[in-house]
Design an enzyme around this catalytic site. Structure first.
Site, mmCIF file in Angstrom:
data_model
loop_
_atom_site.group_PDB
_atom_site.id
_atom_site.type_symbol
_atom_site.label_atom_id
_atom_site.label_comp_id
_atom_site.label_asym_id
_atom_site.label_seq_id
_atom_site.Cartn_x
_atom_site.Cartn_y
_atom_site.Cartn_z
ATOM 1 N N GLY A 231 0.835 -1.527 0.429
ATOM 2 C CA GLY A 231 -0.100 0.189 -0.015
ATOM 3 C C GLY A 231 0.480 1.193 -0.166
ATOM 4 N N GLY A 234 2.112 5.880 4.988
ATOM 5 C CA GLY A 234 1.795 6.024 6.461
ATOM 6 C C GLY A 234 -0.048 5.404 5.879
ATOM 7 N N THR A 235 -0.004 4.949 5.761
ATOM 8 C CA THR A 235 -1.319 3.867 5.330
ATOM 9 C C THR A 235 -1.474 2.932 6.480
ATOM 10 O OG1 THR A 235 -0.848 2.352 3.459
ATOM 11 C CG2 THR A 235 -2.200 3.929 2.609
ATOM 12 N N LYS A 237 0.626 0.144 6.933
ATOM 13 C CA LYS A 237 1.306 -1.227 7.328
ATOM 14 C C LYS A 237 2.788 -1.770 8.267
ATOM 15 C CE LYS A 237 3.808 -0.162 3.199
ATOM 16 N NZ LYS A 237 3.204 1.554 3.269
ATOM 17 N N HIS A 453 -8.547 33.132 -11.119
ATOM 18 C CA HIS A 453 -8.140 31.882 -11.913
ATOM 19 C C HIS A 453 -8.400 30.864 -10.803
ATOM 20 C CE1 HIS A 453 -4.883 29.110 -13.480
ATOM 21 N NE2 HIS A 453 -5.173 28.049 -12.061
ATOM 22 N N GLU A 454 -9.189 30.937 -10.078
ATOM 23 C CA GLU A 454 -9.362 30.129 -8.680
ATOM 24 C C GLU A 454 -11.018 30.372 -9.033
ATOM 25 O OE1 GLU A 454 -7.349 27.994 -7.523
ATOM 26 O OE2 GLU A 454 -5.763 29.143 -7.196
ATOM 27 N N ASP A 528 -0.738 22.930 -13.486
ATOM 28 C CA ASP A 528 -2.627 22.338 -13.823
ATOM 29 C C ASP A 528 -2.111 21.976 -15.849
ATOM 30 O OD1 ASP A 528 -3.674 23.837 -11.504
ATOM 31 O OD2 ASP A 528 -4.126 25.635 -12.660
#
Length: 644
Positions: A231, A234-235, A237, A453-454, A528
């Site tokens: 995985g 940071g999940t 394990k 833009h945002e 983007d």
């Protein structure tokens, strides 16, 4: 304008507890000793002469001191300083010890008589030969260095017994740490692991077998020999492995894949053998290898790179896990976030029988993880944990733990007596975007361009069904970004072509707004454009979503292709891929401009409010655009779990 995560510097290394001998210390001591012996050892100069020459030197009063070795019938004679250069040469004048003349005589009595006849008046001594001590002091430097070497060997090997098992300087011994029920200081259990229900079920079955093996063996079943936790970072394990160590009540060996690798040839294989030797002695037990990809990468097919140290270590690991011998009662757990680079022989049944996927938590699992990490915090009353779960899309368990800790630090910095909702929002912004640039000077024109833009991103994502719904939009500079928009990913099981196109169109909204309303383009759309281009290439060359290259994928998911080419298509196909990608990007860009033109009034209103408030949330967009007619998948999951 996408935010970029900052690398968190590693914690300082712990200070040593005292002197620890090493190769470098040993080599330094030996080098200094040799240099000292070379420069300060006595340089003995001697010359053998006939008895007649000796008599002549005595007559001329050249001899100043005579030592008679009685048991050897040998005479050692020193000469006066004025005659040293004449007899022994230029080199003797710089000698630190007096040069010596060696003379053979028939007997000491005859020598005494001759010296009386020659009227010798200098020093005269009679001694017996000390050959043993002379030889000893000649070989003393060599004996000293051998003793020093043996001393360092014993210190580094931890004694003779350890040296016999670990080899020279103990480099061949396993570096695994052993934990059992007596020496686990902080016991982690499955109750401390939130979410990961499927992964916990698989792991709990292994623990259950160790506690009650007859339940499975009576039916003829065999417990898996190994389980691989796969995985993203940071999940949880390693946290699952800690829970196994706390629950199993059996010896638990833990080490990293890099602990096997060393600069000396053959050390890795030796450490693997020593690890399994210790594990068999304490069977039943569990071995946990973290980051196994450091040693378990696919073996090279190149003759140049074959049989290197890492491959030798991997070969020994494969043999120990499932070779000719037996490892009954030894279960292997391993963790990696790069299962695609592991050797196929390592993943086969009989070694790692199970691959347990430990994925990023969904919104309900994030809520459970927040409940775990919020326990030690002093919180405001009626804190909406479900809201926090929605504000952290794509966060791992480690990220959520960091959010809770950062929120507590922010609250303490503001001298609060409890952690409030705004502290958590500030913590999320801090982790994703970096520090707020309060002193960054932005002109009115630049602020307007950022706001438009945002607002372009926010408007299009709100109007497209399959675009990720907006959570928050801001024009406050953070890190390297001048503004940012946070979206709630749909966390889909499957992603269709329509989903990908909607997301691309939403991403192009910022550049489209710049062209439409300012008739110009800025560098703020760099991230983007990068994301859109990569997604378009993935659609064409990986997912087969192009009309001219339908149902064709040039992606090697294994990373272990048996063919030597770098790209499985011709130059003509490459040109076709480029053309299809350009076509997709241009189509979504025109689509984004069309949506902005149709919603120009709402877009401008949103941009004006952004310039005024600098931060806006979902509720603010609902007042401008109205409520979205589509329910996001995350909301469906929360509602479904709430009804259960």
């Amino acid at each position: 304008m996408e935010q970029k995560k900052k690398n968190i510097p590693p914690p300082p290394l712990p200070k040593g507890n005292g002197f620890k001998p090493s190769f470098y210390w040993l080599y330094a001591v030996i080098a200094i000793a040799f240099m000292g012996y070379y420069f300060w050892a006595p340089d003995i100069i001697q010359k053998e002469i006939s008895y007649k020459q000796f008599e002549q030197y005595v007559k001329n009063e050249t001899v100043s001191k005579i030592i008679v070795i009685t048991n050897k019938n040998t005479v050692k004679a020193e000469v006066v300083q004025d005659s040293v250069k004449t007899i022994f040469g230029e080199k003797a004048t710089n000698s630190k010890t007096p040069p010596i003349l060696i003379i053979k005589v028939s007997s000491a009595e005859e020598l005494s008589k001759d010296l009386r006849d020659l009227e010798y008046k200098g020093d005269l001594k009679y001694e017996e030969s000390r050959d043993f001590w002379d030889a000893f002091w000649s070989f003393f430097p060599i004996l000293f260095f051998i003793g020093l070497w043996l001393f360092f060997m014993r210190r580094m090997n931890g004694g003779a017994a350890a040296g016999a098992m670990g080899g020279i300087f103990n480099v061949g011994r396993s570096k695994a740490q052993l934990f059992d029920k007596d020496n686990i200081s902080t016991k982690t259990t499955f109750k401390d692991v939130a979410g990961l229900s499927e992964a916990k079920q698989e792991i709990e079955e292994i623990v259950s077998f160790l506690k009650n093996p007859s339940k499975y063996t009576e039916l003829g079943g065999k417990i898996p020999k190994g389980a691989l936790l796969v995985g993203p970072p940071g999940t949880g394990k390693t946290l699952l492995a800690k829970a196994v160590a706390g629950e199993a009540n059996v010896p638990f060996f833990t080490l990293s894949g890099s602990d096997f690798v060393e600069m000396f040839v053959g050390v890795g294989a030796s450490r693997v053998r020593d690890l399994f030797r210790q594990a068999k002695a304490k069977s039943p037990c569990i071995i946990f290898i973290d980051e196994i990809d450091a040693v378990g990468r696919a073996r090279s097919r190149s003759a140049i790179q074959a049989n290197d140290e890492r491959e030798s270590t991997l070969n020994q690991l494969l043999t120990e896990m499932d070779g000719f011998g037996s490892n009954s009662g030894v279960i292997i757990l391993a963790a990696t976030n790069r299962a695609d680079v592991l050797d196929k022989a390592l993943l086969r049944a009989g070694r790692f029988d199970r691959q347990i996927q430990v994925e990023l938590p969904d919104v309900q699992e994030r809520k459970d993880i927040f409940n775990v990490h919020l326990r030690p915090l002093k919180l405001e009353t009626n804190l909406d944990i479900e809201f926090l779960a929605k504000q952290t899309p794509g966060f791992s368990g480690a990220d959520i733990a960091n959010v809770c800790n950062e929120a507590a630090l922010i609250a303490a910095r503001k001298d609060k007596i409890q952690v409030e909702k705004q502290d958590f929002l500030d913590a999320v912004d801090r982790i994703i975007g970096g520090l707020e640039k309060k002193n960054k000077i932005i002109t009115a024109a630049e602020k307007k361009a950022i706001a438009f833009h945002e607002a372009g991103h926010a408007t299009i994502s709100w109007k497209l069904e399959h675009a990720a719904p907006l959570v928050k939009v801001t024009i406050v500079p953070r890190g390297e970004a001048l503004g940012a928009a946070w979206y709630l990913p749909e966390e889909r099981v499957l992603t269709t072509r329509e989903h990908m196109l909607d997301e691309m169109c939403s991403t192009m909204g910022g550049r489209a707004a710049e062209e439409l309303f300012f008739n110009d383009a800025s560098t703020g759309a760099l991230n983007d454009l990068e994301r859109v281009t990569k997604r378009a290439y993935a659609m064409v060359s990986y997912f087969g979503m192009s009309k001219k290259l339908a149902n064709m994928s040039f992606y090697d998911s294994t990373g272990q292709s048996e063919y030597g080419f770098t790209k499985p298509y011709s130059e003509k196909t490459a040109e076709l891929i480029d053309a299809e990608v350009k076509k997709i990007v241009e189509a979504q860009y025109e689509r984004a401009k069309k949506i902005l033109i149709e919603n120009q009034k709402e877009h401008h209103e949103l941009a004006e409010l952004l310039m005024e408030r600098e931060v806006m949330f979902t509720e603010d967009l609902e007042q401008i655009f109205g409520k979205r007619p589509w329910v996001s998948r995350s909301e469906e999951l929360l509602n479904a779990n709430g009804k259960k």
